[in-house]
Write an enzyme that holds these catalytic residues in place. Structure first.
Site, short mmCIF file in Angstrom:
data_model
loop_
_atom_site.label_atom_id
_atom_site.label_comp_id
_atom_site.label_asym_id
_atom_site.label_seq_id
_atom_site.Cartn_x
_atom_site.Cartn_y
_atom_site.Cartn_z
N GLU A 55 -9.83 3.13 1.04
CA GLU A 55 -10.82 3.19 -0.42
C GLU A 55 -12.25 2.91 0.27
O GLU A 55 -12.55 2.64 1.28
CB GLU A 55 -10.44 1.50 -0.87
N ASN A 100 -10.29 -0.74 -6.60
CA ASN A 100 -11.55 -0.90 -7.54
C ASN A 100 -12.54 0.22 -7.64
O ASN A 100 -13.10 0.25 -8.88
CB ASN A 100 -12.23 -2.26 -7.48
N ASN A 200 -6.48 2.25 -11.85
CA ASN A 200 -6.17 1.10 -10.86
C ASN A 200 -6.34 -0.04 -11.45
O ASN A 200 -7.51 -0.21 -12.16
CB ASN A 200 -7.15 1.32 -9.75
N GLU A 201 -5.40 -1.09 -11.44
CA GLU A 201 -5.31 -2.43 -11.79
C GLU A 201 -6.31 -2.62 -13.36
O GLU A 201 -7.08 -3.34 -13.46
CB GLU A 201 -6.14 -3.21 -10.86
N TYR A 273 -0.87 -9.49 -3.43
CA TYR A 273 -1.28 -10.13 -2.23
C TYR A 273 -0.81 -11.48 -1.86
O TYR A 273 -0.83 -12.01 -3.02
CB TYR A 273 -2.88 -10.14 -2.27
N GLU A 320 -0.29 -1.57 -3.63
CA GLU A 320 -1.09 -2.51 -3.03
C GLU A 320 -0.30 -3.70 -2.61
O GLU A 320 0.15 -4.29 -3.48
CB GLU A 320 -2.38 -2.78 -3.74
N GLN A 371 -4.98 -2.20 3.68
CA GLN A 371 -5.46 -0.71 3.48
C GLN A 371 -5.17 -0.14 4.91
O GLN A 371 -3.91 -0.58 5.48
CB GLN A 371 -6.80 -0.84 3.14
O1 AHR Z 1 -7.51 -3.68 -1.75
C1 AHR Z 1 -8.50 -4.41 -2.14
C2 AHR Z 1 -8.67 -4.42 -3.70
O2 AHR Z 1 -7.48 -5.10 -4.20
C3 AHR Z 1 -8.50 -3.03 -4.42
O3 AHR Z 1 -9.70 -2.50 -4.55
C4 AHR Z 1 -8.11 -3.42 -5.84
O4 AHR Z 1 -7.27 -2.72 -6.47
C5 AHR Z 1 -7.33 -4.97 -5.71
O5 AHR Z 1 -7.72 -5.83 -6.47
#
Ligand code: AHR
Length: 518
Positions: A55, A100, A200-201, A273, A320, A371
């Site tokens: 990213e 993001n 995304n999200e 996460y 992710e 990432q």
């Molecule tokens: O990977 C970091 C961020 O985590 C990404 O930009 C977003 O998609 C997520 O919230």
């Protein structure tokens, strides 16, 4: 996986006062069994579950993948040391440009002569985006790396036309204004990118252009139509849940989105996460159980959406995932951000996530560790050097070895009590059979005891050599750095014949066993 078992520590301790022999038993080794039948296949393992993500965030691309001023870079600006490490990692699919960032990325800013590209205010992470790394730089990098590209379109502030034209610019062979522009910019043949994300999200209020599930579903459907009419061979990935905050109906988000997109989406993107804010090893190591629960729930929602549509398949792209909790929060704006330093326990959690993806190989067909470099990443650089973080090693072992068909296992493991998850098995495992070679992955979640395990083959035999690869270190908090790599893979081989291999998995370890079977 069975949780309660005859070897449960809890049952030992209950009986402790009454029976002294139990005390001796408790002091002896913990024992487990893993029963393997190579015909009990879950599904083919899609190599794309071993993907990564780059990213425009912090030093992931700028200063990681790409550094035009570095003596370590090639003539295109790609850091050679990073590229080499990524090749060895076995990156199977690479997602870009966000994250993001993608929700306000206008791809036409990133094509044409680099010096003429417009610098723009980058609002997701608080920098200025130079646009010197754009579509050509990303796709050429994927070719060098030998990986499948995956582009995430801007469905935040972007338009349907922009998303459609991006597919045309990248994939079309016809003579159009878009493809002429591509040629003028130095690329005659289309790249033929298969994987495209529909935003995304979009469920997150933090997202630029955040929408309700209904608004997103309607908007994404129109984008999807135009993108598929431009190239019917592309596969589309709908933005599923990333927001599991208490009170948020994350399952409802997926249901509504799939209601709109069930005829056009090929994958549902999910994110997750985890972290160890409570500094509780047992709880942290069990977080893959939440991942498992979310996979199963989402699989049900997908099945409901496609029911009645013959030959229609929608898979999960867990695009992710990682450990991320230290470098997080409001302060994370600017260039040196999201720079997590990983330790052994993080690497073990990563291995349990990979086990979970393999164990759900029938529905997880893409997964991207977030990432690749510097930003919550397995590879870490400064201007002069690079090192491999702890989490690099389990991902590399899985990506380079756990291929072929995923196997359903019967695991009888001792368990430990957890506040969040109830009884958690000490052993977390997955297995694959690849052209007669068996691969078994085992994480021992016990902080200080070995688990002596009988690996029992039902329909095959071991034939002498078993390769053993182990990721471990004396202390669960050990990190790697530019100066020392303590957490890494150590390799050896052992001998085994017949149907049973007894192996003692060391405390807080990830072990991969690999053996040719007869
Ligand atoms: O990977 C970091 C961020 O985590 C990404 O930009 C977003 O998609 C997520 O919230």
């Amino acid at each position: 996986m069975e949780s309660g078992s005859a070897f449960s520590r809890r049952s030992f301790s209950k009986a402790l006062v009454a029976a002294p022999w139990i005390l001796r038993a408790q002091q002896g080794p913990l024992r487990a069994r893993i029963k393997i039948d190579t015909e009990r296949v879950i599904d083919d393992i899609d190599p794309k579950i071993y993907g990564n993500f780059v990213e425009h965030l912090g030093r992931c691309i700028e200063g990681g993948v790409f550094d035009e001023n570095s003596p370590l870079s090639d003539s295109n600006g790609y850091r050679r040391d990073v590229l080499d490490a990524a090749k060895k990692l076995g990156v199977s699919i690479l997602r870009w440009p966000g994250g993001n960032f993608s929700s306000n990325y206008h791809w036409k800013d990133g094509i044409g002569p680099r010096d003429k590209r417009p610098p723009r205010l980058e609002m997701a992470w608080g920098t200025v985006e130079s646009n010197r790394f754009g579509t050509h730089e990303f796709l050429n990098y994927c070719e060098l790396l030998g990986t499948e590209p995956y582009i995430c379109a801007n469905l935040g502030t972007g338009t349907w036309e922009e998303a459609q034209q991006w597919v045309e610019y990248v994939n079309s062979s016809q003579d159009t204004a878009m493809t002429r522009l591509r040629r003028e910019n130095g690329r005659r043949d289309p790249w033929k990118v298969t994987y495209w994300g529909l935003g995304n999200e979009m469920d997150g209020p933090w997202q630029m252009g955040h929408k309700s599930a209904e608004d997103y579903g309607k908007f994404a459907l129109e984008a999807a139509k135009l993108m598929k009419w431009t190239d019917p061979n592309i596969k589309l990935i709908a933005a599923g849940s990333s927001n599991y905050t208490n009170g948020i109906d994350w399952i409802g988000w997926n249901r509504t989105v799939l209601d709109f997109l069930k005829t056009h989406a090929d994958y549902l993107a999910l994110h997750m996460y985890v972290g160890n804010t409570a500094n509780d090893f047992g709880e942290f190591l069990a977080t893959s159980l939440t991942l498992q629960e979310r996979i199963k729930t989402s699989e049900g929602v997908i099945n409901a959406a496609v029911s009645g549509q013959r030959n229609r398949k929608i898979y999960i792209a867990w695009d992710e995932w990682n450990v991320w909790y230290r470098a997080r929060g409001e302060s994370q704006r600017g260039r040196r951000i999201l720079e997590e330093h990983y330790n052994l326990e993080d690497a073990l959690v990563v291995a349990t996530f990979l086990n979970t993806f393999v164990n759900h190989a029938h529905v997880i067909k893409i997964a991207n560790m977030a990432q690749l470099v510097n930003v919550i990443a397995p590879i870490f650089t400064d201007e002069k050097r690079m090192f491999l973080q702890t989490i690099y090693y389990p991902l590399a072992l899985f990506a380079n070895n756990t291929k072929g068909k995923a196997l359903e296992l019967l695991v009888k493991s001792p368990v430990y009590p957890s506040r969040t998850f109830g009884e958690v098995p000490h052993l977390d495992s997955s297995a694959a059979i690849d052209n007669g070679t068996l691969i078994v992955n085992v994480v021992n979640r016990h902080p200080d005891q070995r688990v002596e395990t009988d690996i029992e083959l039902q329909d095959k035999q071991f034939t002498r050599t078993v390769e053993v690869a182990e990721v471990n270190a004396p202390d669960i908090k050990t990190e790697n750095s530019f100066d020392s790599t303590i957490v890494k893979t150590s390799q050896r081989s052992i001998q085994a014949n017949g149907k049973v291999l007894r192996y003692s998995f060391p405390p807080h370890s990830y072990t991969m066993l690999k053996a040719k079977l007869a």
